[in-house]
Design a protein around this motif. Sequence first.
Motif, PDB file in Angstrom:
ATOM      1  N   GLY A 205      32.637  40.863  43.575  1.00 59.38           N
ATOM      2  CA  GLY A 205      33.322  40.930  42.288  1.00 59.38           C
ATOM      3  C   GLY A 205      34.645  40.220  42.345  1.00 59.38           C
ATOM      4  O   GLY A 205      34.951  39.524  43.316  1.00 59.38           O
ATOM      5  N   SER A 206      35.453  40.427  41.319  1.00 55.36           N
ATOM      6  CA  SER A 206      36.641  39.591  41.207  1.00 55.36           C
ATOM      7  C   SER A 206      37.856  40.131  41.952  1.00 55.36           C
ATOM      8  O   SER A 206      38.627  39.372  42.517  1.00 55.36           O
ATOM      9  CB  SER A 206      36.961  39.366  39.731  1.00 55.36           C
ATOM     10  OG  SER A 206      37.080  40.595  39.072  1.00 55.36           O
ATOM     11  N   LYS A 207      38.024  41.465  41.967  1.00 54.79           N
ATOM     12  CA  LYS A 207      39.309  41.985  42.432  1.00 54.79           C
ATOM     13  C   LYS A 207      39.214  43.057  43.512  1.00 54.79           C
ATOM     14  O   LYS A 207      38.305  43.872  43.503  1.00 54.79           O
ATOM     15  CB  LYS A 207      40.042  42.611  41.239  1.00 54.79           C
ATOM     16  CG  LYS A 207      40.457  41.599  40.217  1.00 54.79           C
ATOM     17  CD  LYS A 207      41.173  42.321  39.106  1.00 54.79           C
ATOM     18  CE  LYS A 207      41.678  41.344  38.074  1.00 54.79           C
ATOM     19  NZ  LYS A 207      42.088  42.029  36.858  1.00 54.79           N
TER      20      LYS A 207
ATOM     21  N   LEU B 298      34.448  29.283  44.168  1.00 51.40           N
ATOM     22  CA  LEU B 298      33.646  30.009  43.174  1.00 51.40           C
ATOM     23  C   LEU B 298      32.378  30.630  43.754  1.00 51.40           C
ATOM     24  O   LEU B 298      31.669  31.347  43.064  1.00 51.40           O
ATOM     25  CB  LEU B 298      33.268  29.088  41.997  1.00 51.40           C
ATOM     26  CG  LEU B 298      34.415  28.584  41.109  1.00 51.40           C
ATOM     27  CD1 LEU B 298      33.868  27.871  39.875  1.00 51.40           C
ATOM     28  CD2 LEU B 298      35.342  29.712  40.678  1.00 51.40           C
TER      29      LEU B 298
ATOM     30  N   ASP C 280      26.894  43.824  37.395  1.00 50.83           N
ATOM     31  CA  ASP C 280      26.731  42.441  37.850  1.00 50.83           C
ATOM     32  C   ASP C 280      25.720  42.294  38.989  1.00 50.83           C
ATOM     33  O   ASP C 280      24.930  41.356  38.982  1.00 50.83           O
ATOM     34  CB  ASP C 280      28.086  41.866  38.278  1.00 50.83           C
ATOM     35  CG  ASP C 280      28.993  41.646  37.065  1.00 50.83           C
ATOM     36  OD1 ASP C 280      28.454  41.323  35.996  1.00 50.83           O
ATOM     37  OD2 ASP C 280      30.204  41.820  37.205  1.00 50.83           O
TER      38      ASP C 280
ATOM     39  N   SER D 104      42.200  29.276  43.564  1.00 52.51           N
ATOM     40  CA  SER D 104      41.264  30.409  43.609  1.00 52.51           C
ATOM     41  C   SER D 104      41.910  31.678  43.067  1.00 52.51           C
ATOM     42  O   SER D 104      43.131  31.856  43.165  1.00 52.51           O
ATOM     43  CB  SER D 104      40.820  30.679  45.042  1.00 52.51           C
ATOM     44  OG  SER D 104      40.276  29.525  45.604  1.00 52.51           O
ATOM     45  N   ILE D 105      41.066  32.550  42.549  1.00 51.91           N
ATOM     46  CA  ILE D 105      41.535  33.844  42.040  1.00 51.91           C
ATOM     47  C   ILE D 105      42.189  34.602  43.201  1.00 51.91           C
ATOM     48  O   ILE D 105      41.696  34.582  44.329  1.00 51.91           O
ATOM     49  CB  ILE D 105      40.343  34.622  41.430  1.00 51.91           C
ATOM     50  CG1 ILE D 105      40.804  35.878  40.729  1.00 51.91           C
ATOM     51  CG2 ILE D 105      39.292  34.957  42.479  1.00 51.91           C
ATOM     52  CD1 ILE D 105      39.684  36.550  39.909  1.00 51.91           C
TER      53      ILE D 105
ATOM     54  N   GLU E  78      45.005  38.166  44.029  1.00 50.12           N
ATOM     55  CA  GLU E  78      45.942  39.204  43.584  1.00 50.12           C
ATOM     56  C   GLU E  78      47.128  39.188  44.551  1.00 50.12           C
ATOM     57  O   GLU E  78      47.055  39.773  45.636  1.00 50.12           O
ATOM     58  CB  GLU E  78      45.256  40.568  43.602  1.00 50.12           C
ATOM     59  CG  GLU E  78      44.217  40.743  42.514  1.00 50.12           C
ATOM     60  CD  GLU E  78      43.442  42.033  42.704  1.00 50.12           C
ATOM     61  OE1 GLU E  78      43.722  43.005  41.984  1.00 50.12           O
ATOM     62  OE2 GLU E  78      42.567  42.065  43.575  1.00 50.12           O
TER      63      GLU E  78
ATOM     64  N   GLY F 243      33.021  37.545  47.013  1.00 51.10           N
ATOM     65  CA  GLY F 243      33.439  37.235  45.640  1.00 51.10           C
ATOM     66  C   GLY F 243      34.897  36.805  45.610  1.00 51.10           C
ATOM     67  O   GLY F 243      35.435  36.271  46.597  1.00 51.10           O
ATOM     68  N   GLY F 244      35.548  37.099  44.490  1.00 48.29           N
ATOM     69  CA  GLY F 244      36.935  36.672  44.319  1.00 48.29           C
ATOM     70  C   GLY F 244      37.899  37.291  45.318  1.00 48.29           C
ATOM     71  O   GLY F 244      38.957  36.724  45.619  1.00 48.29           O
TER      72      GLY F 244
ATOM     73  N   VAL G 287      30.679  33.367  41.212  1.00 49.32           N
ATOM     74  CA  VAL G 287      30.609  33.420  39.743  1.00 49.32           C
ATOM     75  C   VAL G 287      29.151  33.209  39.342  1.00 49.32           C
ATOM     76  O   VAL G 287      28.734  32.117  38.957  1.00 49.32           O
ATOM     77  CB  VAL G 287      31.551  32.379  39.114  1.00 49.32           C
ATOM     78  CG1 VAL G 287      31.548  32.499  37.595  1.00 49.32           C
ATOM     79  CG2 VAL G 287      32.974  32.590  39.625  1.00 49.32           C
TER      80      VAL G 287
END
Length: 415
Positions: free
Chosen positions: A215-217, A313, A374, A256-257, A259, A239-240, A341
Amino acid sequence: MTIDNYKFAGKKAIVRVDFNVPLDENGNITDDTRIRGALPTLKKVLAEGGALIIMSHMGKPKGKVNPKFSLSQIVKAVSEKLGVEVQFAPDCAKAAEAAAALKAGEVLLLENLRYYPEEEGKPVGIDKEDPAYDEAKKAMKTSQKEFAKTLASYADCYINDAFGTAHRKHASTAVIADYFEADNKMLGYLMEKEVNAVDNVLSNIKRPFTAIMGGSKVSTKIGIIENLMDKVDNLILCGGMTYTFAKAQGGTIGNSICEDDKLELALNIIAKAKEKGVNLVLGVDCVAADAFANDANTQVVPANAIPEGWEGLDAGPKTQVLFADAIKNAKTILWNGPAGVFEFDNFTAGSRAIADAIAEATKNGAFSLIVGGDSVACINNFGMADQVSYISTGGGALLEAIEGKVLPGIAAIKG
Ligand code: AMP
């Protein structure tokens, strides 16, 4: 009590289901998975000569009547699936007469529970900061009990088969259970299956246990990651999240994504894994793109050396092998969140490699649990739903259970 032991003949069962199905602008159901999921429980009651009072929420009407969220729109579909003409009660809190008139084999569907704020039990129209909020909350809890008692008065027994809302302490999912003796309340089949699935990955673990979190985070998964750290042998973070970890360890990650406020957390996770002897598997290479688009130009680069103007990605080929190695020999597998993604066809290879390895392990006797919209979408898109052990419909509820939280909907029945 269990649904298999209860004698439904001549009894009225009030069943909490999750009929919160997606509708198009004309009120047509676009995905009936949730209705199909509840059928075994509903059919069991009818087949034994019981009568059904079915209750559910739909959408977020926030305590007000709103025709857009009316369950009247699904009466026809439920009737067809049950093979019984379903009656409809247009006010769920004023259905005593209709419920009393039900005969064996008959079915009454109640209007959306969330037309009443009592269902969720949150005070409406008052801010949390307001000094009168606590008083309003207390008053709402009292009327929530009344509401639950009214619903309970319609039936002889209560079945909760709405796993998707089991993590909420709502009138119909938990409070109502207080008005039934232990012998008259039970989980439905769907709930039983989800509870067993959670049990398989939390208590009944066969080793090695590999969890794959994507996932993303990092921030939204940290509770689960921390809980899993005490249980798993292999932990794949993909993932991210990959790029927060890469940057935390001094890598360059282009666009890239990431945090930035979770870099320290990422280092803590790495340290904790070492301390606990968990094999933490992070991406070593990635498919980088020059835009966030399916038709972007791509190149495979190390996950910690992504050129300026490029973003990771998907997992790269070396990473895919690492993932597969940590999955193939596992005997318990949990997958939540894609490796890339996956909504773009050109960035599904990482998730595909995970799905293939899970299918192979499952064939060799592993229990594999797929959780979260997802990853479930990935497995379904790849046409591999029958190659894994269990696909959870539970989403948030299942993840909370895996985080180690007690689910009020289950506790209300099982104590
Ligand atoms: P989550 O809601 O946190 O489970 O994340 C799911 C989303 O993560 C999906 O929509 C994916 O497209 C997205 N995702 C996965 N990998 C990446 C990535 N490398 N960059 C950006 N988004 C990603």
